[in-house]
Design a protein around this motif. Structure first.
Motif, PDB file in Angstrom:
ATOM      1  N   ILE A 212       0.269  -6.064   9.383  1.00 14.43           N
ATOM      2  CA  ILE A 212       0.233  -5.217   8.130  1.00 14.43           C
ATOM      3  C   ILE A 212       1.204  -4.018   7.947  1.00 14.43           C
ATOM      4  CG2 ILE A 212      -1.035  -3.901   6.415  1.00 14.43           C
ATOM      5  CD1 ILE A 212      -3.448  -5.568   7.149  1.00 14.43           C
ATOM      6  N   SER A 213       1.201  -3.391   9.271  1.00 19.21           N
ATOM      7  CA  SER A 213       1.924  -2.288   9.381  1.00 19.21           C
ATOM      8  C   SER A 213       3.412  -2.694   9.507  1.00 19.21           C
ATOM      9  CB  SER A 213       1.835  -1.791  10.606  1.00 19.21           C
ATOM     10  OG  SER A 213       2.331  -2.655  11.741  1.00 19.21           O
ATOM     11  N   GLN A 214       3.771  -4.092   9.448  1.00 20.88           N
ATOM     12  CA  GLN A 214       5.346  -4.400   9.488  1.00 20.88           C
ATOM     13  C   GLN A 214       5.856  -4.495   7.979  1.00 20.88           C
ATOM     14  OE1 GLN A 214       5.380  -7.930  11.916  1.00 20.88           O
ATOM     15  NE2 GLN A 214       4.730  -6.921  13.764  1.00 20.88           N
ATOM     16  N   MET A 215       4.766  -4.683   7.078  1.00 19.84           N
ATOM     17  CA  MET A 215       5.095  -4.571   5.639  1.00 19.84           C
ATOM     18  C   MET A 215       5.850  -3.276   5.179  1.00 19.84           C
ATOM     19  SD  MET A 215       1.726  -6.345   4.305  1.00 19.84           S
ATOM     20  CE  MET A 215       2.213  -6.537   2.707  1.00 19.84           C
ATOM     21  N   PHE A 216       5.727  -2.199   5.868  1.00 18.25           N
ATOM     22  CA  PHE A 216       6.103  -0.822   5.539  1.00 18.25           C
ATOM     23  C   PHE A 216       7.344  -0.353   6.556  1.00 18.25           C
ATOM     24  CE2 PHE A 216       1.657  -1.399   4.461  1.00 18.25           C
ATOM     25  CZ  PHE A 216       1.340  -0.753   3.445  1.00 18.25           C
ATOM     26  N   LEU A 359      -6.448  -9.269   2.200  1.00 14.09           N
ATOM     27  CA  LEU A 359      -6.929 -10.459   2.022  1.00 14.09           C
ATOM     28  C   LEU A 359      -7.559 -10.629   0.630  1.00 14.09           C
ATOM     29  CD1 LEU A 359      -7.817 -13.273   3.087  1.00 14.09           C
ATOM     30  CD2 LEU A 359      -9.957 -12.181   3.701  1.00 14.09           C
ATOM     31  N   MET A 360      -8.216  -9.652   0.050  1.00 12.77           N
ATOM     32  CA  MET A 360      -9.096  -9.985  -1.168  1.00 12.77           C
ATOM     33  C   MET A 360      -8.194 -10.071  -2.320  1.00 12.77           C
ATOM     34  SD  MET A 360     -12.661  -7.642  -0.780  1.00 12.77           S
ATOM     35  CE  MET A 360     -11.796  -6.117  -0.739  1.00 12.77           C
ATOM     36  N   ILE A 361      -7.024  -9.149  -2.349  1.00  9.57           N
ATOM     37  CA  ILE A 361      -6.419  -9.140  -3.712  1.00  9.57           C
ATOM     38  C   ILE A 361      -4.841 -10.264  -3.472  1.00  9.57           C
ATOM     39  CG2 ILE A 361      -6.965  -6.890  -4.372  1.00  9.57           C
ATOM     40  CD1 ILE A 361      -4.394  -5.900  -3.010  1.00  9.57           C
ATOM     41  N   ARG A 362      -5.202 -11.328  -2.645  1.00  7.48           N
ATOM     42  CA  ARG A 362      -4.305 -12.239  -2.669  1.00  7.48           C
ATOM     43  C   ARG A 362      -4.677 -13.146  -3.963  1.00  7.48           C
ATOM     44  NH1 ARG A 362      -3.004 -14.090   3.652  1.00  7.48           N
ATOM     45  NH2 ARG A 362      -3.219 -12.075   4.343  1.00  7.48           N
ATOM     46  N   LEU A 393       3.346 -14.972   1.499  1.00 11.73           N
ATOM     47  CA  LEU A 393       2.780 -14.197   0.235  1.00 11.73           C
ATOM     48  C   LEU A 393       3.897 -13.968  -0.779  1.00 11.73           C
ATOM     49  CD1 LEU A 393       0.582 -11.644   1.844  1.00 11.73           C
ATOM     50  CD2 LEU A 393      -0.177 -13.866   1.148  1.00 11.73           C
ATOM     51  N   HIS A 394       3.171 -14.269  -2.283  1.00 10.75           N
ATOM     52  CA  HIS A 394       4.410 -13.840  -3.291  1.00 10.75           C
ATOM     53  C   HIS A 394       4.680 -12.431  -3.099  1.00 10.75           C
ATOM     54  CE1 HIS A 394       2.586 -17.494  -5.791  1.00 10.75           C
ATOM     55  NE2 HIS A 394       2.932 -17.686  -4.828  1.00 10.75           N
ATOM     56  N   VAL A 395       5.877 -12.074  -3.614  1.00 11.50           N
ATOM     57  CA  VAL A 395       6.486 -10.772  -3.835  1.00 11.50           C
ATOM     58  C   VAL A 395       5.546  -9.652  -4.479  1.00 11.50           C
ATOM     59  CG1 VAL A 395       8.406  -9.073  -4.659  1.00 11.50           C
ATOM     60  CG2 VAL A 395       8.888 -11.541  -3.755  1.00 11.50           C
ATOM     61  N   GLU A 396       4.733 -10.394  -5.646  1.00 12.32           N
ATOM     62  CA  GLU A 396       4.126  -9.450  -6.548  1.00 12.32           C
ATOM     63  C   GLU A 396       2.722  -9.270  -5.747  1.00 12.32           C
ATOM     64  OE1 GLU A 396       5.195 -12.404  -7.409  1.00 12.32           O
ATOM     65  OE2 GLU A 396       6.269 -11.912  -8.845  1.00 12.32           O
ATOM     66  N   THR A 397       2.332  -9.925  -4.749  1.00 13.96           N
ATOM     67  CA  THR A 397       1.122  -9.727  -3.873  1.00 13.96           C
ATOM     68  C   THR A 397       1.347  -8.792  -2.701  1.00 13.96           C
ATOM     69  OG1 THR A 397       0.193 -12.202  -4.158  1.00 13.96           O
ATOM     70  CG2 THR A 397      -0.609 -10.918  -2.326  1.00 13.96           C
ATOM     71  N   VAL A 398       2.542  -8.805  -2.324  1.00 12.42           N
ATOM     72  CA  VAL A 398       3.044  -7.730  -1.187  1.00 12.42           C
ATOM     73  C   VAL A 398       3.014  -6.525  -1.787  1.00 12.42           C
ATOM     74  CG1 VAL A 398       4.852  -7.038   0.342  1.00 12.42           C
ATOM     75  CG2 VAL A 398       4.212  -9.536   0.080  1.00 12.42           C
ATOM     76  N   LYS A 402       0.484  -3.616  -0.661  1.00 12.16           N
ATOM     77  CA  LYS A 402       1.246  -2.194  -0.261  1.00 12.16           C
ATOM     78  C   LYS A 402       0.893  -0.972  -1.020  1.00 12.16           C
ATOM     79  CE  LYS A 402       5.805  -2.112   1.477  1.00 12.16           C
ATOM     80  NZ  LYS A 402       7.237  -2.476   1.127  1.00 12.16           N
ATOM     81  N   GLN A 403       0.760  -0.950  -2.229  1.00  9.06           N
ATOM     82  CA  GLN A 403       0.481  -0.169  -3.283  1.00  9.06           C
ATOM     83  C   GLN A 403      -1.244   0.428  -3.051  1.00  9.06           C
ATOM     84  OE1 GLN A 403       2.514   1.540  -5.574  1.00  9.06           O
ATOM     85  NE2 GLN A 403       1.055   2.882  -5.305  1.00  9.06           N
ATOM     86  N   ARG A 404      -1.919  -0.614  -2.856  1.00  6.55           N
ATOM     87  CA  ARG A 404      -3.238  -0.212  -2.376  1.00  6.55           C
ATOM     88  C   ARG A 404      -3.629   0.474  -1.279  1.00  6.55           C
ATOM     89  NH1 ARG A 404      -7.567  -3.659  -4.884  1.00  6.55           N
ATOM     90  NH2 ARG A 404      -7.195  -4.156  -7.095  1.00  6.55           N
ATOM     91  N   ILE A 405      -2.644   0.014  -0.154  1.00  4.65           N
ATOM     92  CA  ILE A 405      -2.998   0.666   1.209  1.00  4.65           C
ATOM     93  C   ILE A 405      -2.605   2.103   0.930  1.00  4.65           C
ATOM     94  CG2 ILE A 405      -2.450   0.647   3.550  1.00  4.65           C
ATOM     95  CD1 ILE A 405      -2.502  -2.421   3.233  1.00  4.65           C
ATOM     96  N   VAL A 406      -1.382   2.219   0.562  1.00  2.00           N
ATOM     97  CA  VAL A 406      -0.510   3.449   0.307  1.00  2.00           C
ATOM     98  C   VAL A 406      -1.579   4.538  -0.364  1.00  2.00           C
ATOM     99  CG1 VAL A 406       1.207   4.983  -0.330  1.00  2.00           C
ATOM    100  CG2 VAL A 406       1.620   2.937   0.784  1.00  2.00           C
TER     101      VAL A 406
END
Length: 424
Positions: A212-216, A359-362, A393-398, A402-406
Motif C-alpha cells: 500500500i505504501s508503494q502507492m504513495f 480492500l473494501m472499496i474495490r 486495480l482500476h485507476v479510479e480504485t487506486v 489513496k484519498q481515503r487513506i490520506v
C-alpha cells in the motif's frame, strides 16, 4: 413430501439442502418447490456465499437468505488461521447471544418496536464443512444496502451510532446480569488456539502495508502507513493480553462499515438501520466499533465537522439505553474511560482502516477476481499472495483508496492521535 429445491445450487452441499428442507418444515413455511438464486454483488459479502431461496406458495413467494461457507472461508478454516472469521461466531450470535439480548429487553418491558433490531434466524448449523445460516429476508420490510463508495452523511452516521450504542448497552447488561453466560459466549467466540497460528502470518499483513505504501510518492505518508501497520501487528496481542478481564470489554461487532448495515428509507433519507454480519465479533473495547464506523464510512470534511459531536452522541445514547436496564454510565463506561480508549486505540484502528480501505472499496469486478483467485489457492501462502496483490486495480480504485487513506491519516493528526514528526 419434501420440498423440491432448484436453481443456483453451486457451493451448496446435499447436507445443506437437507438442512434447508428440515427448517422449512420446522418453521411451518408452506410451499411445494423453491428456487435458489444469487443475491447482491461480489463485493457485498466477502466471507460467505449468500443466496436467496424463494419458496412458492398460493399467496406470494416466501424468501429466506441463505449463507453458506465460501471457498475463501473454507480455506481459512482448513488452515485454522483467523479462527474468529468463521460461521461459528455468527451462529453463536444468532442462536444464543442475540436471543438472550432480546429476552433481556423483554424483561424490562421494552416494546418490540424499540428493541435492538435483529433479523429472524430460521436455523443455523456449524457442522463442518456444511455450515449454513438461514435468515429473514429484510427486503420485504424495504431495507436496503447503501452505496459503499459514497461517504455517509452526519445524520446517517448518528443513526448507525445510535444502533451501535444500543447493541453495546446490551453487551454490558448481559455481562453484568448474566456473567456466566457472557463468559461462555466469549469462550465460544474467541478461539485462543488460533493465536499461535495467527502469529505465523503477521508478515502477510506487514507485506500488505509495504505494498500500500508503494502507492504513495510522499515519503511521510508511506512511512506512516508502514510503521502504523507494523506497530498495530506487533502490539496487537500485547494490548489484548493487557486488557484481558477488564470490566470495560464487551462483545464488539468488529466490522461496522456500510455493507454491514441495512437501512429503511423515507424518500432518500435513512430512518432505521439493522446491524448484520456478525462473523468478526470478539471481546474488545467499544471504541473498536466506533472507530470502524468513523474511519471507514465517512470523509475528511464530515469527520472534521462532526467527530466530537459523534463521540458525545454515542455516549449519550449508551447512557440512555443502560439506564433502562438499571445500569449507570459512570460505573459502566464513563466518559473519561471512553476518551482514554479513543487515544489508546486510535493508531491501532488507523492501521486496520488502511488495510480495510485497500480492500473494501474495490469495485465488484475487482473483488470477484480476488475471491476467484483465493478460492483456487492451494494453501494459505497462495491465499495471502492473492490478497496482497495490489496490481491490476482500476485507476479510479487506486485514486479512491489513496484519498481515503490520506484523509484518515489527516483526521488522526487533527484529533491529536498521531504525531507526524515521529514518522519523518
Amino acid at each position: 413430501m419434501d420440498i423440491q429445491i432448484k436453481g443456483d445450487l453451486d457451493g451448496i452441499s446435499d447436507q445443506q439442502l437437507d438442512f434447508i428442507r428440515r427448517k422449512i418444515k420446522e418453521n411451518n413455511i408452506k410451499g411445494k418447490d423453491a428456487t435458489v438464486s444469487v443475491i447482491g454483488q461480489a463485493g457485498d459479502n466477502f466471507g460467505a456465499a449468500v443466496r436467496v431461496i424463494s419458496i412458492k406458495n398460493e399467496k406470494e413467494d416466501f424468501k429466506i437468505i441463505v449463507k453458506v461457507t465460501s471457498n475463501v472461508t473454507r480455506l481459512l478454516n482448513e488452515t485454522n488461521i483467523l479462527a474468529v472469521i468463521t460461521f461459528t461466531n455468527e451462529i453463536t450470535m444468532y442462536k444464543e447471544v442475540l436471543p438472550m439480548m432480546t429476552q433481556l429487553q423483554k424483561n424490562v418491558g421494552i416494546e418490540p418496536s424499540d428493541m435492538f433490531p435483529v433479523p429472524i434466524c430460521y436455523g443455523a448449523s456449524n457442522e463442518t464443512p456444511h455450515e449454513i445460516i438461514l435468515l429473514e429476508d429484510l427486503r420485504k420490510e424495504k431495507y436496503v444496502m447503501l452505496d459503499k463508495f459514497k461517504p455517509l452523511p452526519n445524520d446517517t452516521i448518528k443513526l448507525i451510532l445510535r444502533t451501535v450504542a444500543q447493541y453495546h448497552s446490551l453487551c454490558f447488561v448481559l455481562k453484568e446480569k448474566c456473567p456466566e453466560e457472557y463468559t461462555g459466549f466469549c469462550n465460544k467466540l474467541m478461539n485462543m488456539n488460533a493465536v499461535e497460528t495467527l502469529l505465523q502470518y503477521t508478515q502477510t499483513f506487514k507485506t500488505i502495508g509495504q505494498q500500500i505504501s508503494q502507492m504513495f510518492e510522499d515519503k511521510l505518508t508511506a512511512n506512516i502507513i508502514v510503521k502504523t501497520i507494523n506497530e498495530q501487528i506487533d502490539k496487537k496481542f500485547r494490548m489484548e493480553k493487557s486488557e484481558k478481564g477488564s470490566k470495560y470489554l464487551i462483545i464488539v461487532h468488529g466490522d461496522c462499515w456500510t455493507n454491514n448495515f441495512l437501512f429503511k428509507l423515507e424518500g432518500d433519507k435513512p430512518t432505521k438501520c439493522i446491524m448484520i454480519d456478525y462473523q468478526l465479533v470478539k471481546e474488545a473495547p467499544p471504541v473498536i466499533d466506533i472507530f470502524y464506523v468513523i474511519f471507514n464510512c465517512t470523509d475528511y470534511e464530515t469527520r472534521a465537522k462532526h467527530y466530537y459531536e459523534w463521540i458525545d452522541y454515542y455516549h449519550s445514547q449508551l447512557e440512555i439505553n443502560l439506564d433502562v436496564h438499571g445500569l449507570k454510565i459512570k460505573t459502566t463506561y464513563p466518559k473519561d474511560k471512553l476518551e482514554s480508549d479513543l487515544c489508546r486505540y486510535a493508531k491501532n484502528m488507523l492501521g486496520t482502516a488502511i488495510i480495510s480501505n485497500s480492500l473494501m472499496i474495490r469495485n465488484n469486478e475487482e473483488i470477484a477476481k480476488i475471491k476467484e483467485t483465493m478460492s483456487e489457492a492451494e494453501n494459505i501462502g497462495h491465499f495471502a499472495e492473492s490478497f496482497n496483490n495490489m496490481s491490476g486495480l482500476h485507476v479510479e480504485t487506486v485514486l479512491l483508496i489513496k484519498q481515503r487513506i490520506v484523509d484518515t491519516i489527516k483526521s488522526c493528526i487533527d484529533f491529536g492521535y498521531l504525531n507526524p514528526n515521529k514518522y519523518i
